[in-house]
Design an enzyme around this catalytic site. Structure first.
Site, PDB file in Angstrom:
ATOM      1  N   GLY A 100       4.079  66.461  15.310  1.00 30.13           N
ATOM      2  CA  GLY A 100       3.654  65.075  15.245  1.00 30.13           C
ATOM      3  C   GLY A 100       4.171  64.304  14.048  1.00 30.13           C
ATOM      4  N   CYS A 196       0.806  58.323  14.075  1.00 25.02           N
ATOM      5  CA  CYS A 196       1.280  59.273  15.086  1.00 25.02           C
ATOM      6  C   CYS A 196       2.603  58.838  15.712  1.00 25.02           C
ATOM      7  CB  CYS A 196       0.225  59.498  16.163  1.00 25.02           C
ATOM      8  SG  CYS A 196      -1.363  60.057  15.495  1.00 25.02           S
TER       9      CYS A 196
END
Length: 245
Positions: A100, A196
């Protein structure tokens, strides 16, 4: 070795942890409340637990529940565009061994770091991620907050607003890192990054979504009870797993 007792705020431990050295155990899962802990100390503790489980497969799985002082993290990716340059960040940045893009952790978030041997769970990372998401969705439902998964996007959402981020690392099928659930407090630090790596994503919290006050400690206590009841759903029967191998 970290002196864990020095990291626990005994005056604010969840009721279910009091009198139990800030820990609860059910079967082969141990849950510990660590209070407010610096990110570097929590990372060291996770690495020690993973190493211990690699050396001795009989060591129980653990779930660490805690809060962090303000910090940004980013996963193992050459694409650092989600940091927007990084030099402007108001808090420290830690590149870490999870998947991520960039995210923020700080007071008001419930952090959960499961140290779980996925060899007992079918060696299925996708299944583990969906289990984490559903556990958080079920937790929020206890507060009449109706959250959901989104196809192709890891995490937990209320409509198009993200309330929980998930990023895990796996070493020899043993998990580390985990989830960050926004309970209450200031969400402004997310504005310094692309959370993110999702452009135009809006972050929310239990407090913001409902207009009510919540305590991270109380939410941690409820999640402890929920996950101790649900860990069996993640496990794969060893005899059946051997027969199907």
């Amino acid at each position: 070795m970290i002196n864990q007792s020095s990291k626990v705020d005994a005056t604010s431990s969840p009721e279910s942890f009091r009198g139990k050295a800030a820990a609860s155990t059910s079967g082969d899962l141990r849950v510990r409340w660590l209070g407010r802990m610096n990110f570097a100390d929590a990372l060291t503790l996770q690495e020690e637990l993973v190493a211990s489980k690699r050396e001795n497969h009989s060591v129980a799985d653990e779930l660490l529940l805690l809060e962090h002082n303000p910090v940004y993290t980013i996963g193992r990716t050459p694409d650092r565009s989600s940091l927007l340059g990084a030099s402007h960040l108001p808090h420290p940045l830690f590149p870490i061994n999870r998947g991520g893009q960039a995210t923020y952790h700080g007071p008001g978030q419930l952090m959960g770091y499961p140290i779980i041997d996925l060899r007992r769970c079918g060696q299925d990372l996708h299944r583990y991620l969906r289990w984490l998401e559903q556990s958080l969705i079920d937790l929020l439902a206890q507060y009449e907050i109706f959250a959901r998964q989104r196809e192709g996007l890891t995490g937990v959402w209320i409509g198009d607003r993200k309330i929980a981020s998930i990023g895990v690392g796996v070493r020899h099928w043993i998990t580390m890192h985990g989830f960050a659930l926004n309970v209450e407090g200031d969400l402004a630090p997310f504005a310094h990054i692309i959370p993110c790596g999702i452009s135009n994503v809006a972050m929310t919290s239990m407090e913001k979504a409902t207009g009510k006050s919540f305590s991270v400690i109380d939410v941690a206590s409820l999640f402890e009870k929920l996950v101790l009841n649900r860990i069996c759903e993640l496990r794969i029967d060893q005899e059946a797993q051997t027969a199907n191998a």
